[in-house]
Design a protein around this motif. Structure first.
Motif, PDB file in Angstrom:
ATOM      1  N   ALA A  39       0.614 -30.387 -12.538  1.00 16.15           N
ATOM      2  CA  ALA A  39      -0.420 -29.793 -13.381  1.00 16.15           C
ATOM      3  C   ALA A  39       0.152 -28.586 -14.108  1.00 16.15           C
ATOM      4  O   ALA A  39       1.070 -27.927 -13.609  1.00 16.15           O
ATOM      5  N   ILE A  40      -0.378 -28.317 -15.279  1.00 15.26           N
ATOM      6  CA  ILE A  40       0.013 -27.142 -16.058  1.00 15.26           C
ATOM      7  C   ILE A  40      -1.257 -26.419 -16.517  1.00 15.26           C
ATOM      8  O   ILE A  40      -2.349 -26.980 -16.471  1.00 15.26           O
ATOM      9  N   ALA A  41      -1.107 -25.174 -16.943  1.00 14.50           N
ATOM     10  CA  ALA A  41      -2.228 -24.434 -17.527  1.00 14.50           C
ATOM     11  C   ALA A  41      -1.753 -23.805 -18.823  1.00 14.50           C
ATOM     12  O   ALA A  41      -0.554 -23.677 -19.072  1.00 14.50           O
ATOM     13  N   VAL A  42      -2.712 -23.430 -19.669  1.00 17.60           N
ATOM     14  CA  VAL A  42      -2.369 -22.838 -20.959  1.00 17.60           C
ATOM     15  C   VAL A  42      -2.825 -21.391 -21.002  1.00 17.60           C
ATOM     16  O   VAL A  42      -3.771 -20.997 -20.325  1.00 17.60           O
ATOM     17  N   LEU A 119      -5.916 -24.975  -2.649  1.00 19.54           N
ATOM     18  CA  LEU A 119      -6.232 -25.276  -4.038  1.00 19.54           C
ATOM     19  C   LEU A 119      -5.713 -26.637  -4.483  1.00 19.54           C
ATOM     20  O   LEU A 119      -4.681 -27.113  -4.010  1.00 19.54           O
ATOM     21  N   SER A 120      -6.421 -27.249  -5.415  1.00 16.58           N
ATOM     22  CA  SER A 120      -5.923 -28.449  -6.087  1.00 16.58           C
ATOM     23  C   SER A 120      -4.726 -28.052  -6.948  1.00 16.58           C
ATOM     24  O   SER A 120      -4.487 -26.869  -7.207  1.00 16.58           O
ATOM     25  N   ASN A 121      -3.978 -29.042  -7.405  1.00 17.18           N
ATOM     26  CA  ASN A 121      -2.841 -28.749  -8.280  1.00 17.18           C
ATOM     27  C   ASN A 121      -3.291 -28.028  -9.541  1.00 17.18           C
ATOM     28  O   ASN A 121      -2.633 -27.089 -10.004  1.00 17.18           O
ATOM     29  N   GLU A 122      -4.430 -28.455 -10.109  1.00 14.11           N
ATOM     30  CA  GLU A 122      -4.903 -27.858 -11.352  1.00 14.11           C
ATOM     31  C   GLU A 122      -5.324 -26.404 -11.141  1.00 14.11           C
ATOM     32  O   GLU A 122      -4.998 -25.522 -11.947  1.00 14.11           O
ATOM     33  N   ALA A 123      -6.044 -26.135 -10.052  1.00 12.03           N
ATOM     34  CA  ALA A 123      -6.473 -24.761  -9.773  1.00 12.03           C
ATOM     35  C   ALA A 123      -5.282 -23.860  -9.486  1.00 12.03           C
ATOM     36  O   ALA A 123      -5.257 -22.687  -9.892  1.00 12.03           O
ATOM     37  N   ALA A 124      -4.278 -24.394  -8.782  1.00  8.28           N
ATOM     38  CA  ALA A 124      -3.074 -23.613  -8.500  1.00  8.28           C
ATOM     39  C   ALA A 124      -2.301 -23.313  -9.775  1.00  8.28           C
ATOM     40  O   ALA A 124      -1.810 -22.199  -9.973  1.00  8.28           O
ATOM     41  N   ALA A 125      -2.218 -24.296 -10.680  1.00  7.50           N
ATOM     42  CA  ALA A 125      -1.492 -24.104 -11.937  1.00  7.50           C
ATOM     43  C   ALA A 125      -2.138 -23.033 -12.810  1.00  7.50           C
ATOM     44  O   ALA A 125      -1.474 -22.393 -13.616  1.00  7.50           O
TER      45      ALA A 125
END
Length: 337
Positions: A39-42, A119-125
């Motif tokens: 997962a990534i975040a912006v 955390l989920s991967n998305e929340a961690a990212a």
């Protein structure tokens, strides 16, 4: 491996503002980890770099950006000592190197932390970049002490954004400060309160709002939106011998002389200083991310993810950047690969 990037700086609505392409999977060396990204975040830094790094030119190879990721270690360099293959990690990356908008990335272990187990991967990212920025501005730049500064006041300009959301929590739950955050829309006001702000004021009438809240001055001010736009009000509101810090660039000089009569201090915070200059204390970001992972797993801190998109593609990155450029994002936006 699949990656998303750009060859020239274009408006996000342009068909080629992002392009999908294939590139060879990198090999880790030295202190590097090869991470299979889940997962990534912006972040605002993403679109600012996209808008400015290839103006009036076309790069020979697509530029990969993105500086928030979560994944699993697939291989390690010969000097790695902090992690092993199979470990789940999260990190904010290194702005001088290829970003995380790809299936795999090599990253220096000293700026990587263990993924929060809860955390989920998305929340961690969604956590690393904003968390490191908030932690550094409070504890490394202003040098707030959890002992001598407990109970003092902190004004956070732009409380509902990614950095503001975690800064409210760190200031309130770790440093024990009284937190005043700025927000103007009902949903952003509610978000700041949910994060733990004691008082929420409207940034459109900042000085008046803070004074109406019963505060003549505040001990500390952090700016997460526009240092020059709020400079005069920050100068007015800062307590004599107080400290102001900002993460925002300034197109014109900041009038530091206005702080002289109050003997107030000013600091810049740039989260990529440690990795860009390979500072002696670069490993501090590893320690900060691990501390925060523990605090999240203990329930002291909460994640700031509010929106998730699916799939690594040019179209998904366009949607993400459109949202960030709107200036209305609350918390963080992540993409599940």
């Amino acid at each position: 491996m699949k990656a998303v990037g750009f060859k020239t700086s274009l408006p996000i609505a342009s068909p080629n503002s992002f392009i999908d392409f294939e590139i060879e999977k990198p090999t880790p060396k030295g202190h590097e980890l090869l991470v299979k990204i889940n997962a990534i975040a912006v972040n605002p830094v993403d679109y600012k770099i996209r808008q400015n790094s290839a103006k009036d030119t076309e790069l020979a190879e697509p530029k990969i950006i993105g500086w928030d990721a979560c994944g699993i270690i697939e291989a390690i360099g010969n000097e790695v000592s902090l992690f092993k293959v199979g470990d789940e990690v999260y990190y904010a990356g290194d702005i001088t190197k290829a970003g995380c908008n790809a299936e795999y990335q090599v990253i220096d272990e000293r700026i990587v932390g263990k993924k929060p187990k809860s955390l989920s991967n998305e929340a961690a990212a969604a956590m690393p970049l904003a968390t490191l920025t908030a932690w550094e501005i409070l504890f490394d730049r202003i040098r707030i002490s959890t002992e001598k500064d407990k109970g003092k006041t902190l004004l956070i300009i732009a409380g509902a954004g990614g950095v503001g959301s975690i800064a409210i929590q760190l200031a309130k739950k770790i440093a024990g400060l009284k937190v005043i955050a700025t927000a103007s829309r009902p949903e952003s006001i509610e978000w700041c309160k949910h994060m733990g702000a004691d008082v929420v004021v409207n940034h459109k009438n900042l000085t008046e709002e803070v004074r109406n809240a019963g505060l003549q001055y505040v001990d500390f001010i952090v700016d997460f939106v526009d240092a020059n736009a709020y400079w005069d009000e920050m100068v007015e509101l800062i307590k004599p011998q107080g400290h102001i810090a900002s993460i925002t660039g300034s197109a014109t000089p900041i009038a530091l002389n206005k702080l002289k009569t109050k003997s107030a201090s000013f600091s810049w915070e740039f989260m990529y200083t440690r990795s860009s200059f390979q500072t002696e204390d670069m490993i501090e970001q590893h320690h900060i991310l691990n501390k925060v992972a523990d605090l999240i797993d203990e329930g002291v801190l909460v994640h700031t993810l509010t929106q998730t998109l699916d799939g690594l593609s040019a179209e998904t990155l366009k949607l993400a950047h459109e949202q960030l450029e709107s200036g209305t994002t609350i918390g963080k936006l992540a993409i599940k690969l």
